[in-house]
Design a protein around this motif. Structure first.
Motif, mmCIF file in Angstrom:
data_model
loop_
_atom_site.group_PDB
_atom_site.id
_atom_site.type_symbol
_atom_site.label_atom_id
_atom_site.label_comp_id
_atom_site.label_asym_id
_atom_site.label_seq_id
_atom_site.Cartn_x
_atom_site.Cartn_y
_atom_site.Cartn_z
ATOM 1 N N LEU B 55 0.805 -1.231 0.000
ATOM 2 C CA LEU B 55 0.000 0.000 0.000
ATOM 3 C C LEU B 55 0.836 1.278 0.000
ATOM 4 C CD1 LEU B 55 -2.983 0.638 -0.053
ATOM 5 C CD2 LEU B 55 -2.964 0.718 2.435
ATOM 6 N N LEU B 56 1.803 1.391 0.921
ATOM 7 C CA LEU B 56 2.544 2.646 1.060
ATOM 8 C C LEU B 56 3.904 2.622 0.369
ATOM 9 C CD1 LEU B 56 1.820 3.839 4.722
ATOM 10 C CD2 LEU B 56 0.499 4.192 2.633
ATOM 11 N N VAL B 57 4.219 1.502 -0.254
ATOM 12 C CA VAL B 57 5.516 1.404 -0.931
ATOM 13 C C VAL B 57 5.448 2.166 -2.253
ATOM 14 C CG1 VAL B 57 7.145 -0.209 -1.998
ATOM 15 C CG2 VAL B 57 6.000 -0.817 0.154
ATOM 16 N N PRO B 58 6.496 2.948 -2.556
ATOM 17 C CA PRO B 58 6.495 3.682 -3.828
ATOM 18 C C PRO B 58 6.393 2.727 -5.015
ATOM 19 C CG PRO B 58 8.229 4.483 -2.382
ATOM 20 C CD PRO B 58 7.664 3.269 -1.731
ATOM 21 N N GLU B 59 5.829 3.254 -6.097
ATOM 22 C CA GLU B 59 5.629 2.418 -7.284
ATOM 23 C C GLU B 59 6.950 1.895 -7.824
ATOM 24 O OE1 GLU B 59 3.090 4.376 -10.118
ATOM 25 O OE2 GLU B 59 1.665 4.894 -8.544
ATOM 26 N N GLY B 62 7.802 -1.439 -6.592
ATOM 27 C CA GLY B 62 6.773 -2.466 -6.711
ATOM 28 C C GLY B 62 5.562 -2.231 -5.840
ATOM 29 N N GLY B 63 5.427 -1.023 -5.302
ATOM 30 C CA GLY B 63 4.293 -0.743 -4.437
ATOM 31 C C GLY B 63 3.198 0.025 -5.138
ATOM 32 N N LEU B 64 2.221 0.438 -4.348
ATOM 33 C CA LEU B 64 1.073 1.161 -4.886
ATOM 34 C C LEU B 64 1.199 2.667 -4.694
ATOM 35 C CD1 LEU B 64 -1.707 -1.258 -3.567
ATOM 36 C CD2 LEU B 64 -0.800 -1.111 -5.899
ATOM 37 N N GLY B 65 2.226 3.108 -3.959
ATOM 38 C CA GLY B 65 2.441 4.548 -3.784
ATOM 39 C C GLY B 65 1.296 5.230 -3.054
ATOM 40 N N GLY B 66 0.707 4.529 -2.118
ATOM 41 C CA GLY B 66 -0.479 5.072 -1.434
ATOM 42 C C GLY B 66 -0.138 6.085 -0.360
ATOM 43 N N LEU B 78 -9.982 -3.830 8.420
ATOM 44 C CA LEU B 78 -9.140 -4.836 9.087
ATOM 45 C C LEU B 78 -9.392 -4.819 10.589
ATOM 46 C CD1 LEU B 78 -5.599 -4.596 7.417
ATOM 47 C CD2 LEU B 78 -7.354 -6.345 7.069
ATOM 48 N N GLY B 79 -9.608 -3.607 11.127
ATOM 49 C CA GLY B 79 -9.907 -3.485 12.549
ATOM 50 C C GLY B 79 -11.233 -4.132 12.902
ATOM 51 N N LYS B 80 -12.186 -3.999 12.001
ATOM 52 C CA LYS B 80 -13.493 -4.629 12.209
ATOM 53 C C LYS B 80 -13.339 -6.136 12.384
ATOM 54 C CE LYS B 80 -17.032 -1.859 10.372
ATOM 55 N NZ LYS B 80 -17.748 -1.291 9.246
ATOM 56 N N GLY B 81 -12.419 -6.715 11.626
ATOM 57 C CA GLY B 81 -12.225 -8.160 11.692
ATOM 58 C C GLY B 81 -11.174 -8.593 12.695
ATOM 59 N N LEU B 82 -10.602 -7.673 13.434
ATOM 60 C CA LEU B 82 -9.514 -7.984 14.387
ATOM 61 C C LEU B 82 -8.446 -8.829 13.716
ATOM 62 C CD1 LEU B 82 -11.309 -8.853 17.763
ATOM 63 C CD2 LEU B 82 -10.229 -6.705 17.104
ATOM 64 N N VAL B 83 -8.058 -8.421 12.528
ATOM 65 C CA VAL B 83 -7.083 -9.205 11.768
ATOM 66 C C VAL B 83 -5.737 -9.212 12.501
ATOM 67 C CG1 VAL B 83 -5.772 -9.277 9.601
ATOM 68 C CG2 VAL B 83 -8.255 -8.856 9.582
ATOM 69 N N LEU B 84 -5.220 -10.425 12.730
ATOM 70 C CA LEU B 84 -4.015 -10.598 13.547
ATOM 71 C C LEU B 84 -2.725 -10.395 12.753
ATOM 72 C CD1 LEU B 84 -5.406 -13.847 15.080
ATOM 73 C CD2 LEU B 84 -4.763 -11.867 16.478
ATOM 74 N N GLU B 85 -2.821 -10.561 11.453
ATOM 75 C CA GLU B 85 -1.624 -10.519 10.618
ATOM 76 C C GLU B 85 -1.078 -9.085 10.574
ATOM 77 O OE1 GLU B 85 -4.308 -12.263 10.151
ATOM 78 O OE2 GLU B 85 -3.377 -14.239 10.395
ATOM 79 N N PRO B 86 0.254 -8.948 10.522
ATOM 80 C CA PRO B 86 0.904 -7.667 10.844
ATOM 81 C C PRO B 86 0.914 -6.646 9.703
ATOM 82 C CG PRO B 86 2.558 -9.333 10.411
ATOM 83 C CD PRO B 86 1.234 -10.031 10.338
ATOM 84 N N VAL B 87 -0.246 -6.260 9.225
ATOM 85 C CA VAL B 87 -0.324 -5.260 8.152
ATOM 86 C C VAL B 87 0.205 -3.915 8.636
ATOM 87 C CG1 VAL B 87 -1.875 -3.995 6.616
ATOM 88 C CG2 VAL B 87 -2.246 -6.444 7.028
ATOM 89 N N LEU B 88 -0.230 -3.508 9.825
ATOM 90 C CA LEU B 88 0.222 -2.217 10.352
ATOM 91 C C LEU B 88 1.744 -2.202 10.503
ATOM 92 C CD1 LEU B 88 -0.626 0.583 11.576
ATOM 93 C CD2 LEU B 88 -0.592 -0.549 13.804
ATOM 94 N N ALA B 89 2.284 -3.281 11.084
ATOM 95 C CA ALA B 89 3.723 -3.329 11.355
ATOM 96 C C ALA B 89 4.539 -3.254 10.074
ATOM 97 C CB ALA B 89 4.063 -4.624 12.109
ATOM 98 N N SER B 90 4.185 -4.083 9.107
ATOM 99 C CA SER B 90 5.030 -4.224 7.921
ATOM 100 C C SER B 90 4.668 -3.196 6.858
ATOM 101 C CB SER B 90 4.893 -5.654 7.364
ATOM 102 O OG SER B 90 5.888 -5.913 6.405
ATOM 103 N N ALA B 91 3.387 -3.164 6.483
ATOM 104 C CA ALA B 91 2.979 -2.374 5.320
ATOM 105 C C ALA B 91 2.864 -0.883 5.632
ATOM 106 C CB ALA B 91 1.643 -2.889 4.788
#
Lengths: 401, 369
Positions: B55-59, B62-66, B78-91
């Motif tokens: 999401l936040l990686v520059p194009e 290989g990212g989306l430049g978000g 993602l918060g609604k689903g209490l997703v455990l996988e580390p999207v916040l940490a990594s992405a």
């Protein structure tokens, strides 16, 4: 997603700021900023000055002589006026009876009343609450009996703000005692000079007399002064509730209150240092100011929705803004009291009347407006549908409880 | 002035919402928790497939430049689903750290893998003693030949338990430096645990970890760390709102179905008003999340600091209110592991303490003036 005002809106802000700086009488400005009592002359003078500029009815559409501002511009206008120390425009004519007249009034009623509201000629008060009918407004008992071309009205209204200055009162009366409470109410416009109208002031704990009892004894009201249909008054009253969304939260007023509070807290001391530097006080101040920052975003979210189309009307948005706006306003006034500590005690209401002397060494003159503000702001969580009623509205309309 | 998502952002949000609804309902999540390691590499691959890791990686990498507003759209569901996988940490946090360091070589070496989800990155910026102060870690780097050697201890409470690579801050000379440290680096002891909210966390013992010169990311890392922290607050705020909204919905539903005294308990005003307080808090939290997303990269330091501080202090207050009242309104069943609301409560409690607690942000707000 963009929180910045566009260039045209920023230019508009500059235009408002320049106008207010030039047109607001210095004596009035000093009274507002000093927390002094405003008289009718102050308030009416400001209304008339705005009218001369073409801004007498900021929230009205062009069709009725208003400037046709977007909700965002109305918000900017309110914010600038509040920060500059302009008197708050009274809502009873501009924001309460006028929208009802625009939506449900006859062309004759619109022509007769709307221009005089905008110009400041006519002053309005709201005849809703009664001694036995507060939150349960539909239980009201003031009766209007039809006799030929007039209604004869008997009963009592209370908590009527500024009735002592008012030329007219928009009034909910019972026209059908047999019907269900909500189905037997009509919406009348009553000339306050009518025979049988008696206004008695109520002195409140802050020493002021802005609210009144209004007694109605055999008051004759022409049928032509009924708005809309007989027994449909509750519908019109509900239309009025929740109509106000741009300024109900009082963001501008609270911004000015925070600025005043910071000045006060820089002067007052805790442990020999300015209160502003005390960690506990600073944390509480930060909490209040943060709540206001967030309220402003919430308010802008609501008016951005409104700007997209006609989504006005009663709804949870107005209730949220009323709830949080009043709570935050009260919190700021509590902090002003806390900053002063026992120095806020000397209280002399007379020091808030008349011209501002500006003598800060006078203990009572410095303290009275701070205490008076704390005392009077308790009303805000009670009036306009108490905060508990607002929670009932949200529980029903949003949560389905 | 505009409070709407763009069409692309709406699409992103709907995509994540659908993923959570289809693949990450409460039972699916419980199954993941019941097994080691407590999160799912398969789900991670799916999230990468949706583009979230990029999401936040520059194009160019290989990212989306978000932007943080794109992150707002993606992380709320993602918060609604209490997703455990580390999207916040990594992405979100790690991507911002690397990108903000302005190091072309490091970006080229790390960001493509981060964007594809091939490797999971987690920030290791905080330490036990330094608490929320990011500027002066006790962990030290010293120059050794062409490379570095690191000593100290870090915490990685945001996704650290799932990380393949840690982004470790350390004091170097008189400044702050950032290093990419593989989880299997000799001398690095990674104690992987689960947080009380179920998310994968880690504490790191850094004992003479030897790194090549290319492990250092950028020059002085002070600005990059601050920037990543601000973007982290925005992302966490978005996640928090999703969790709060779902908690309010669960609670309102429960009040309608639970019967006592011969009627639904939602007919009692005391309970109605408590639930309304939760709803109002969730709306304030959304305003806070918008404020953070819109202003966390503002070039004006005071504007940025006030916005981020106000947002996190508000999220913390609202998260506590929503979580605590939800448990109270559910009564005893709200305490059970079997009921979803206790999981939301735990995540909201964690959110309150990640990337600065309320006292920390109130002080920062007051300091910004």
């Amino acid at each position: 997603m963009n929180l910045s005002y566009d260039d045209a809106d920023e230019a508009f802000r500059g235009e408002v700021r320049a106008f207010v700086a030039a047109a607001l009488p210095e004596a009035t400005r000093r009274k507002v900023l000093g927390g002094f009592e405003l008289d009718k002359h102050d308030m009416q003078g400001w209304q008339k000055a705005l009218h001369r500029q073409g801004w007498g009815a900021p929230s009205w559409p062009k069709a009725f002589g208003g400037p046709g501002w977007t909700p965002v511009r109305q918000f900017i206008f309110d914010e600038e006026c509040a920060m500059a120390g302009a008197p708050r425009l009274l809502p009873f004519g501009l924001k309460m009876v006028a929208p009802v007249l625009m939506a449900f009034g006859s062309p004759e009623q619109q022509q007769r009343f709307l221009p005089a509201i905008m110009s400041g000629e006519d002053w309005w008060c709201q005849g809703y609450s009664e001694p036995g009918s507060g939150s349960d407004l539909a239980s009201l008992r003031t009766r209007a009996e039809r006799r030929g071309d007039v209604y004869v009205v008997n009963g009592q209204k209370t908590w009527t703000t500024m009735a002592q200055y008012a030329d007219w009162m928009f009034c909910l009366v019972r026209t059908d005692a047999a019907a269900k409470p909500q189905a037997g109410i009509s919406f009348l416009l009553i000339d306050m000079r009518s025979k049988g109208v008696t206004v008695r002031p109520i002195r409140l704990m802050d020493g002021g007399c802005e609210v009144n009892e209004v007694f109605l004894d055999d008051v004759e009201v022409p049928v032509s002064l009924r708005v809309g249909e007989e027994n449909k008054g509750w519908t019109y009253a509900k239309y009025l509730l929740g109509h106000e969304r741009t300024n109900i939260a009082g963001v501008g007023l609270s911004r000015r209150a925070v600025a005043d509070l910071k000045e006060l807290a820089a002067r007052e001391t805790i442990d020999g240092a300015p209160a502003l530097a005390d960690p506990l006080f600073a944390a509480r101040l930060a909490e209040a100011e943060i709540a206001l920052d967030i309220l402003e975003i919430t308010n802008l979210r609501v008016i951005s929705e409104d700007a997209k189309g006609d989504r006005r009307g009663p709804g949870p948005a107005a209730s949220i803004l009323k709830l949080r706006g009043t709570e935050i306003g009260q919190a700021i006034s509590e902090l002003a009291m806390q900053a002063m500590g026992e120095n806020a005690m000397p209280f002399d209401r007379d020091r808030m009347v008349g011209e501002v002397a500006g003598n800060r060494d006078d203990a009572a003159a410095a303290a009275t407006p701070v205490a008076a503000e704390y005392l009077t702001l308790r009303k805000t969580t009670i009036y306009g549908g108490s905060n508990e009623i607002q929670k009932n509205i949200i529980a029903q309309t949003v949560l389905g409880l | 002035m505009d409070f709407d998502f763009t069409e692309e952002q709406q699409l992103l949000r709907q995509t994540v919402e659908r993923f959570v609804a289809d693949r990450y309902d409460f039972d699916a999540r419980r199954k993941i928790i019941a097994q080691e390691p407590g999160w799912s590499r398969a789900i991670w691959s799916d999230l990468a497939g949706l583009g979230l890791t990029a999401l936040l990686v520059p194009e160019a990498q290989g990212g989306l430049g978000g932007t943080p507003v794109d992150a707002l759209a993606a992380l709320e569901p993602l918060g609604k689903g209490l997703v455990l996988e580390p999207v916040l940490a990594s992405a979100i946090v790690a991507a911002t750290l690397i990108e903000s360091a302005g190091d072309a070589a490091a970006s080229a070496a790390l960001l493509p893998d981060l964007a594809s989800g091939e490797r999971i990155f987690a920030p290791a910026l905080y330490e036990r003693a330094a608490r929320y102060d990011l500027s002066a870690p006790g962990t030290r780097a010293r120059r050794q030949g062409a490379g570095f050697a690191l000593d100290g201890a870090k915490t990685a409470m945001c996704g650290g338990g799932a990380a393949d690579v840690f982004l470790v801050s350390a004091r170097l000379d008189d400044g702050l430096a950032l290093f990419a440290v593989p989880a299997d680096a000799p001398g690095l002891l990674v104690q992987r645990e689960r947080g009380y909210d179920g998310t994968p966390v880690a504490t790191l013992l850094v004992d003479d970890v030897k790194l090549g010169a290319d492990a250092r990311i950028g020059a002085d890392a002070t600005a990059a760390v601050a920037r990543a922290r601000d973007v982290a607050v925005a992302g966490l705020a978005a996640e928090a709102v999703g969790a709060m909204r779902q908690t309010v919905a669960l609670t309102a539903d429960y009040l309608k179905t639970r019967q006592q005294f011969g009627r639904p308990i939602g007919s009692f005003q005391a309970l109605q008003h408590a639930c309304v307080d939760m709803f109002v808090a969730s709306e304030e939290a959304w305003s806070a999340a918008i404020l953070a997303a819109a202003r966390c990269l503002d070039p004006d330091a005071r504007t940025r600091m006030r916005a981020v501080a106000a947002a996190k202090a508000t999220i913390n207050r609202c998260a506590r209110l929503v979580g605590q009242k939800a448990i109270q309104l559910h009564g005893g069943v709200g305490m059970t592991d079997e009921y979803a609301v206790s999981h939301y409560f735990r995540r909201l409690a964690a959110i309150e303490r990640l990337f600065g607690d309320t006292d920390y942000w109130l002080k920062e707000y007051a300091r910004a003036g």
